[in-house]
Design an enzyme around this catalytic site. Structure first.
Site, mmCIF file in Angstrom:
data_model
loop_
_atom_site.group_PDB
_atom_site.id
_atom_site.type_symbol
_atom_site.label_atom_id
_atom_site.label_comp_id
_atom_site.label_asym_id
_atom_site.label_seq_id
_atom_site.Cartn_x
_atom_site.Cartn_y
_atom_site.Cartn_z
ATOM 1 N N SER A 1 -78.415 -51.098 -77.636
ATOM 2 C CA SER A 1 -76.952 -51.144 -77.794
ATOM 3 C C SER A 1 -76.508 -52.584 -77.608
ATOM 4 C CB SER A 1 -76.288 -50.274 -76.712
ATOM 5 O OG SER A 1 -74.903 -50.547 -76.632
ATOM 6 N N TYR B 1 -75.822 -47.378 -68.059
ATOM 7 C CA TYR B 1 -76.102 -47.412 -69.503
ATOM 8 C C TYR B 1 -76.496 -48.819 -69.955
ATOM 9 C CZ TYR B 1 -75.151 -46.650 -74.528
ATOM 10 O OH TYR B 1 -75.234 -46.573 -75.904
HETATM 11 N N1 NAD Z 1 -72.248 -44.504 -81.134
HETATM 12 C C1 NAD Z 1 -72.233 -45.765 -80.695
HETATM 13 O O1 NAD Z 1 -71.197 -46.470 -80.741
HETATM 14 C C2 NAD Z 1 -73.486 -46.391 -80.132
HETATM 15 C C3 NAD Z 1 -73.465 -47.761 -79.871
HETATM 16 C C4 NAD Z 1 -74.610 -48.351 -79.359
HETATM 17 C C5 NAD Z 1 -75.746 -47.611 -79.123
HETATM 18 N N2 NAD Z 1 -75.729 -46.272 -79.387
HETATM 19 C C6 NAD Z 1 -76.961 -45.534 -79.111
HETATM 20 O O2 NAD Z 1 -77.382 -44.889 -80.285
HETATM 21 C C7 NAD Z 1 -78.084 -43.705 -79.939
HETATM 22 C C8 NAD Z 1 -77.490 -42.521 -80.698
HETATM 23 O O3 NAD Z 1 -76.134 -42.391 -80.327
HETATM 24 P P1 NAD Z 1 -75.105 -41.517 -81.193
HETATM 25 O O4 NAD Z 1 -73.814 -42.224 -81.085
HETATM 26 O O5 NAD Z 1 -75.679 -41.212 -82.523
HETATM 27 O O6 NAD Z 1 -75.027 -40.217 -80.266
HETATM 28 P P2 NAD Z 1 -74.951 -38.644 -80.607
HETATM 29 O O7 NAD Z 1 -74.435 -38.021 -79.370
HETATM 30 O O8 NAD Z 1 -74.224 -38.421 -81.891
HETATM 31 O O9 NAD Z 1 -76.482 -38.253 -80.828
HETATM 32 C C9 NAD Z 1 -77.402 -38.285 -79.779
HETATM 33 C C10 NAD Z 1 -78.440 -37.196 -79.999
HETATM 34 O O10 NAD Z 1 -79.397 -37.296 -78.940
HETATM 35 C C11 NAD Z 1 -79.716 -35.976 -78.519
HETATM 36 N N3 NAD Z 1 -80.212 -36.003 -77.135
HETATM 37 C C12 NAD Z 1 -79.488 -36.197 -76.001
HETATM 38 N N4 NAD Z 1 -80.286 -36.103 -74.916
HETATM 39 C C13 NAD Z 1 -81.541 -35.849 -75.379
HETATM 40 C C14 NAD Z 1 -82.801 -35.651 -74.757
HETATM 41 N N5 NAD Z 1 -82.937 -35.688 -73.418
HETATM 42 N N6 NAD Z 1 -83.875 -35.420 -75.543
HETATM 43 C C15 NAD Z 1 -83.746 -35.355 -76.885
HETATM 44 N N7 NAD Z 1 -82.585 -35.533 -77.537
HETATM 45 C C16 NAD Z 1 -81.495 -35.780 -76.789
HETATM 46 C C17 NAD Z 1 -78.407 -35.217 -78.649
HETATM 47 O O11 NAD Z 1 -78.632 -33.803 -78.686
HETATM 48 C C18 NAD Z 1 -77.848 -35.767 -79.958
HETATM 49 O O12 NAD Z 1 -78.291 -35.033 -81.074
HETATM 50 C C19 NAD Z 1 -78.004 -43.580 -78.419
HETATM 51 O O13 NAD Z 1 -79.169 -44.102 -77.847
HETATM 52 C C20 NAD Z 1 -76.810 -44.435 -78.073
HETATM 53 O O14 NAD Z 1 -76.883 -44.925 -76.758
HETATM 54 C C21 NAD Z 1 -74.633 -45.644 -79.877
#
Ligand code: NAD
Length: 256
Positions: free
Chosen positions: A139, A152
């Site tokens: 991130s 985080y």
């Molecule tokens: N959305 C943002 O702005 C953003 C920014 C920077 C980084 N990220 C990172 O990107 C990644 C995806 O985020 P997103 O926004 O798509 O989130 P999201 O919530 O849409 O998707 C996350 C997925 O991970 C799954 N998950 C959660 N815990 C789990 C576990 N213990 N084992 C297996 N699966 C699990 C959830 O069921 C979900 O399907 C994350 O690592 C997040 O930290 C997101």
């Protein structure tokens, strides 16, 4: 036939958001995909929709046994493993002075240990079978702290360093490991923030492109990192944030 066709990938957290966007890109390129997620219902739907090209494997990325079984099932089903996209993540946020040990452990286990276990078992297979490429989703918070985000941000900074260590150790086995550092992306994870008018405006104020990314705007850079076009890209972090990281100072252009 393109250069990706016939390849096999694992996407953790692939049932939603950024992971799901990557899954779609992979399928469009003819890559077979194992989607690892906790969301069993969504995995069943995806399997039905993409019969023969996708398997859903109920996985908790913080459990080593689950990750071992995931890699085994992927290889048994599709005959190999070429790419790992380690995307699963979430956060329990609080000020440091309020954060419970339990919520700290939840966040760091999911975001950092989950990536460690995934890389460990993906690379164990890849090093015995000619190599591969891995992308770990960190991130912008790996570089920039945020209120309520100590667990985080610390975990995501750890993911970037873990990625560098993995690249160092695995290059000799023809495995490249890189990190993707998204800025703000519109997904279920950030809906609570972007739906809040004040918070949404505060974000837009900081992001020079004045909008969050669509999840698909993360899938292209993730694909680049595993592609042959990135054959000499290894151990790096690709920030994909609409120039957010470089906007540290207020926008003085308004006053000139
Ligand atoms: N959305 C943002 O702005 C953003 C920014 C920077 C980084 N990220 C990172 O990107 C990644 C995806 O985020 P997103 O926004 O798509 O989130 P999201 O919530 O849409 O998707 C996350 C997925 O991970 C799954 N998950 C959660 N815990 C789990 C576990 N213990 N084992 C297996 N699966 C699990 C959830 O069921 C979900 O399907 C994350 O690592 C997040 O930290 C997101």
């Amino acid at each position: 036939m393109n250069k990706f066709s016939g390849k096999v990938a694992i996407v953790t957290g692939g049932a939603s958001g950024i992971g799901y966007a990557i899954v779609n890109r992979l399928l469009n390129q003819g890559i077979k995909v194992a989607v690892a997620d906790l969301n069993e219902d969504r995995l069943k739907e995806l399997e039905e929709e993409h019969k023969g090209n996708l398997i859903g494997v109920v996985t908790n990325v913080t459990k080593e046994k689950d990750i071992e079984a995931l890699v085994q099932k992927t290889v048994d089903t599709f005959g190999g493993l070429d790419y790992g996209f380690n995307v699963a993540g979430a956060s329990r946020s609080a000020l440091i002075t309020d954060q419970s040990e339990e919520d700290w452990d939840f966040t760091v286990d999911l975001c950092l240990k989950g990536v460690f276990l995934s890389v460990k078992h993906q690379a164990r297979y890849m090093k015995e079978h000619g190599g591969g490429a891995i992308v770990n989703v960190a991130s912008l918070n790996a570089h920039v702290p945020m209120f309520y985000g100590a667990a985080y941000s610390s975990a995501k900074a750890g993911v970037e360093m873990l990625t560098k260590n993995a690249a160092l150790e695995l290059a000799q086995h023809n495995i490249r490991v890189n990190a993707l550092l998204p800025g703000l992306v519109s997904t279920p994870l950030t809906k609570g923030l972007t739906d809040h008018e004040g918070i949404n405006e505060a974000y837009k104020e900081r992001i020079p492109m004045r909008r969050p990314a669509d999840p698909d705007e993360m899938a292209g850079p993730a694909m680049f990192l595993v592609s042959d076009d990135a054959s000499y890209v290894n151990g790096t972090g690709l920030v994909v944030d609409g120039a957010w990281e470089v906007s540290g100072y207020p926008d003085l252009s308004k006053f000139m």
